[in-house]
Design an enzyme around this catalytic site. Structure first.
Site, PDB file in Angstrom:
ATOM      1  N   HIS A  38       0.937  -0.528   0.262  1.00  0.00           N
ATOM      2  CA  HIS A  38      -0.252   0.103   0.097  1.00  0.00           C
ATOM      3  C   HIS A  38       1.134   1.513   0.235  1.00  0.00           C
ATOM      4  CE1 HIS A  38      -0.188   0.911   4.424  1.00  0.00           C
ATOM      5  NE2 HIS A  38       1.030   0.642   4.575  1.00  0.00           N
TER       6      HIS A  38
ATOM      7  N   CYS B 227       5.537   6.398   4.611  1.00  0.00           N
ATOM      8  CA  CYS B 227       4.488   6.078   4.452  1.00  0.00           C
ATOM      9  C   CYS B 227       3.616   6.256   3.192  1.00  0.00           C
ATOM     10  CB  CYS B 227       3.528   5.813   5.446  1.00  0.00           C
ATOM     11  SG  CYS B 227       4.179   4.945   6.854  1.00  0.00           S
TER      12      CYS B 227
ATOM     13  N   HIS C 189       4.713   0.571  -0.413  1.00  0.00           N
ATOM     14  CA  HIS C 189       6.048  -0.520   0.441  1.00  0.00           C
ATOM     15  C   HIS C 189       5.038  -1.405   1.371  1.00  0.00           C
ATOM     16  CE1 HIS C 189       3.570   2.278   3.227  1.00  0.00           C
ATOM     17  NE2 HIS C 189       3.756   1.072   4.590  1.00  0.00           N
TER      18      HIS C 189
ATOM     19  N   HIS D 136       3.707  -4.935   4.373  1.00  0.00           N
ATOM     20  CA  HIS D 136       4.067  -5.450   5.373  1.00  0.00           C
ATOM     21  C   HIS D 136       2.835  -6.914   5.159  1.00  0.00           C
ATOM     22  CE1 HIS D 136       3.484  -1.323   7.476  1.00  0.00           C
ATOM     23  NE2 HIS D 136       2.905  -1.025   6.682  1.00  0.00           N
TER      24      HIS D 136
ATOM     25  N   HIS E 109      -2.117 -10.477  -1.072  1.00  0.00           N
ATOM     26  CA  HIS E 109      -1.245 -10.029  -1.999  1.00  0.00           C
ATOM     27  C   HIS E 109      -1.701  -9.369  -2.755  1.00  0.00           C
ATOM     28  CE1 HIS E 109       1.115 -13.573  -0.342  1.00  0.00           C
ATOM     29  NE2 HIS E 109       1.797 -13.149  -1.400  1.00  0.00           N
TER      30      HIS E 109
ATOM     31  N   GLU F 282       0.698  -4.083  12.169  1.00  0.00           N
ATOM     32  CA  GLU F 282       0.946  -4.039  10.970  1.00  0.00           C
ATOM     33  C   GLU F 282       2.672  -4.044  10.636  1.00  0.00           C
ATOM     34  OE1 GLU F 282       0.124  -0.257   8.168  1.00  0.00           O
ATOM     35  OE2 GLU F 282       1.360   0.208   9.902  1.00  0.00           O
TER      36      GLU F 282
END
Ligand SMILES: [Zn+2]
Length: 123
Positions: free
Chosen positions: A15, A26, A30, A32, A70, A109
Site C-alpha cells: 500500500h 508511509c 511499501h 507489510h 497479496h 502491521e
C-alpha cells in the site's frame, strides 16, 4: 460460562498512504506482513463445550482475509485509506454479519504496532 476466543490470520499486502505528506515514509509504496486477530465473546454451548468451533471462525473469516492477501490495498473497494484503523473497520463490517459474537479486531502491521477495534460507538 462466558469465554473469549481469538483466532489469528495473516496476509501480505502492499500500500501507500497517498494522503500523507510526500516526506512521510508511509507515502511511499511499501508492504507489510499483517497479522489479524479475530476475537469473539459469548456463552459456551453446554451440548458442544464450544462457544464456536475454531474451524467455523476460519470458514467465515478466511474468504474475507483472502480479499486482502497479496493485494495492493489502495485498490480494495471501500477501503478509503489503508491505515490499520480503517482496515480494522473494513474487516469488522464484513466479519460481524457472519460472526455476531465478534467483539474485537486486532491488526498488527509491524512487530511493534497494534490496532484494536471493538466496533462502532454512538459518539
Ligand atoms: Zn504501511
Amino acid at each position: 460460562m462466558r469465554v473469549t476466543l481469538t483466532k489469528q490470520f495473516r496476509f501480505e499486502a502492499s500500500h501507500r498512504l497517498d494522503h500523507l505528506p510526500v516526506d512521510h515514509p508511509c507515502h511511499n509504496l511499501h508492504g507489510h506482513s499483517y497479522q489479524v486477530e479475530v476475537t469473539l465473546t459469548g456463552d459456551v454451548n453446554p451440548a458442544t463445550g464450544f462457544l464456536i468451533d475454531y474451524a467455523d471462525i476460519k470458514r467465515s473469516v478466511q474468504p474475507i482475509i483472502d480479499q486482502l492477501d497479496h493485494s495492493h490495498l489502495n485498490d480494495v473497494e471501500d477501503l478509503r485509506y489503508s491505515t490499520t484503523e480503517l482496515i480494522a473497520e473494513w474487516l469488522w463490517q464484513r466479519i460481524k454479519p457472519r460472526l455476531p459474537d465478534l467483539t474485537k479486531i486486532t491488526i498488527m502491521e509491524t512487530a511493534t504496532t497494534r490496532c484494536e477495534y471493538t466496533g462502532p460507538t454512538d459518539d
